[in-house]
Design a protein around this motif. Structure first.
Motif, PDB file in Angstrom:
ATOM      1  N   GLU A 167      12.919  -1.788 -17.171  1.00 29.50           N
ATOM      2  CA  GLU A 167      13.847  -1.435 -16.003  1.00 29.50           C
ATOM      3  C   GLU A 167      15.069  -2.378 -16.066  1.00 29.50           C
ATOM      4  O   GLU A 167      15.393  -2.711 -15.341  1.00 29.50           O
ATOM      5  CB  GLU A 167      12.862  -1.218 -14.999  1.00 29.50           C
ATOM      6  CG  GLU A 167      11.991   0.245 -14.750  1.00 29.50           C
ATOM      7  CD  GLU A 167      10.865   0.022 -13.599  1.00 29.50           C
ATOM      8  OE1 GLU A 167      11.272  -0.686 -12.503  1.00 29.50           O
ATOM      9  OE2 GLU A 167       9.685   0.728 -14.107  1.00 29.50           O
ATOM     10  N   ARG A 224       3.613  -3.819  -1.142  1.00 32.17           N
ATOM     11  CA  ARG A 224       4.793  -3.379  -2.239  1.00 32.17           C
ATOM     12  C   ARG A 224       5.422  -4.272  -2.778  1.00 32.17           C
ATOM     13  O   ARG A 224       5.707  -5.591  -2.439  1.00 32.17           O
ATOM     14  CB  ARG A 224       6.207  -2.704  -1.572  1.00 32.17           C
ATOM     15  CG  ARG A 224       5.554  -1.152  -0.691  1.00 32.17           C
ATOM     16  CD  ARG A 224       6.690  -0.322   0.097  1.00 32.17           C
ATOM     17  NE  ARG A 224       7.933  -0.799  -0.419  1.00 32.17           N
ATOM     18  CZ  ARG A 224       9.516  -0.624  -0.148  1.00 32.17           C
ATOM     19  NH1 ARG A 224       9.047   1.019  -0.156  1.00 32.17           N
ATOM     20  NH2 ARG A 224      10.330  -0.801  -0.096  1.00 32.17           N
ATOM     21  N   ARG A 230       7.526  -5.994  -6.356  1.00 32.79           N
ATOM     22  CA  ARG A 230       9.094  -5.032  -7.664  1.00 32.79           C
ATOM     23  C   ARG A 230       9.261  -6.867  -7.952  1.00 32.79           C
ATOM     24  O   ARG A 230       8.243  -7.614  -8.380  1.00 32.79           O
ATOM     25  CB  ARG A 230      10.180  -5.014  -6.938  1.00 32.79           C
ATOM     26  CG  ARG A 230      10.611  -6.134  -6.035  1.00 32.79           C
ATOM     27  CD  ARG A 230      11.832  -5.976  -5.829  1.00 32.79           C
ATOM     28  NE  ARG A 230      12.407  -7.769  -4.902  1.00 32.79           N
ATOM     29  CZ  ARG A 230      13.162  -7.193  -4.579  1.00 32.79           C
ATOM     30  NH1 ARG A 230      14.750  -5.927  -4.051  1.00 32.79           N
ATOM     31  NH2 ARG A 230      14.189  -8.446  -3.606  1.00 32.79           N
ATOM     32  N   THR A 275      13.731  -4.916  -9.878  1.00 29.16           N
ATOM     33  CA  THR A 275      13.335  -3.028  -9.968  1.00 29.16           C
ATOM     34  C   THR A 275      13.052  -3.006  -8.347  1.00 29.16           C
ATOM     35  O   THR A 275      13.277  -3.650  -7.770  1.00 29.16           O
ATOM     36  CB  THR A 275      11.905  -3.248 -10.787  1.00 29.16           C
ATOM     37  OG1 THR A 275      10.788  -4.227  -9.535  1.00 29.16           O
ATOM     38  CG2 THR A 275      11.987  -3.945 -11.544  1.00 29.16           C
ATOM     39  N   GLU A 276      12.789  -1.505  -8.468  1.00 29.28           N
ATOM     40  CA  GLU A 276      12.626  -0.660  -6.927  1.00 29.28           C
ATOM     41  C   GLU A 276      11.575  -1.161  -6.551  1.00 29.28           C
ATOM     42  O   GLU A 276      10.099  -1.511  -7.417  1.00 29.28           O
ATOM     43  CB  GLU A 276      12.733   0.814  -7.305  1.00 29.28           C
ATOM     44  CG  GLU A 276      13.703   1.106  -7.599  1.00 29.28           C
ATOM     45  CD  GLU A 276      14.863   1.018  -6.818  1.00 29.28           C
ATOM     46  OE1 GLU A 276      14.787   1.635  -5.500  1.00 29.28           O
ATOM     47  OE2 GLU A 276      16.216   0.593  -6.496  1.00 29.28           O
ATOM     48  N   TRP A 277      10.948  -1.969  -4.919  1.00 33.78           N
ATOM     49  CA  TRP A 277       9.937  -1.341  -4.637  1.00 33.78           C
ATOM     50  C   TRP A 277       8.459  -0.765  -5.123  1.00 33.78           C
ATOM     51  O   TRP A 277       9.418   0.679  -5.529  1.00 33.78           O
ATOM     52  CB  TRP A 277       9.907  -1.900  -3.076  1.00 33.78           C
ATOM     53  CG  TRP A 277      10.356  -2.751  -3.043  1.00 33.78           C
ATOM     54  CD1 TRP A 277      12.000  -2.898  -2.425  1.00 33.78           C
ATOM     55  CD2 TRP A 277      10.351  -3.522  -2.581  1.00 33.78           C
ATOM     56  NE1 TRP A 277      12.297  -4.444  -2.515  1.00 33.78           N
ATOM     57  CE2 TRP A 277      11.812  -4.950  -2.921  1.00 33.78           C
ATOM     58  CE3 TRP A 277       8.767  -4.836  -3.778  1.00 33.78           C
ATOM     59  CZ2 TRP A 277      10.982  -6.695  -1.550  1.00 33.78           C
ATOM     60  CZ3 TRP A 277       8.706  -6.403  -3.047  1.00 33.78           C
ATOM     61  CH2 TRP A 277       9.980  -6.825  -2.468  1.00 33.78           C
TER      62      TRP A 277
END
Length: 150
Positions: free
Chosen positions: A76, A105, A107, A21-23
């Protein structure tokens, strides 16, 4: 991400990586909101001044907050286009090998571990590894169990 038309199509995808996924950053506000919702106000989560002097050097996210984000990451990573109902059936093998500090962050990285036809549905196990940016050890590893009904 894996995209399939119908639940039964998942059975041909077992063993495949779902990608990442995106961070997303973990904010103190999110941690505080989770503390309110879960009634877990331990100082390592919600008291930045005390946590700065504690074993992690900063506030850390609740393990169960990070686990709950599997629910965000799963759609996602895996898309079933046509189904009548999707259910979270449970989890297996949950581990928290590392802590997530405020502002770090994370993910989700997924793999479709297994799939099985059940009456009226397909049950899949998706392993989600919650990675922390620039950290070797992940925050969480969980085998999620989902059912997709025709």
């Amino acid at each position: 991400m894996i995209r399939v038309e119908q639940p039964r199509d998942l059975l041909q995808q077992v063993g495949r990586s779902l990608g990442a996924t995106e961070w997303m950053a973990i904010s103190q506000e999110r941690i505080n909101q989770f503390a309110q919702a879960s009634e877990d106000h331990q100082w390592i989560h919600v008291d930045p001044e005390r946590a700065a002097k504690g074993p992690f050097g900063d506030c850390i996210a609740h393990g169960y907050l990070i686990l709950s984000l599997a629910n965000k990451f799963l759609p996602e990573l895996l898309l079933v286009k046509t189904y009548s109902l999707g259910l979270n059936y449970g989890c297996d093998k949950i581990r928290f090998p590392n802590s997530v500090k405020v502002a770090q962050r994370i993910r989700g990285v997924g793999e479709l571990i297994s799939g099985e036809a059940k009456p009226g549905c397909v049950q899949v196990v998706v392993r989600i590894v919650v990675e922390i940016e620039d950290e070797e050890r992940p925050a969480c590893v969980v085998d999620t169990i989902s059912r997709f009904y025709d």
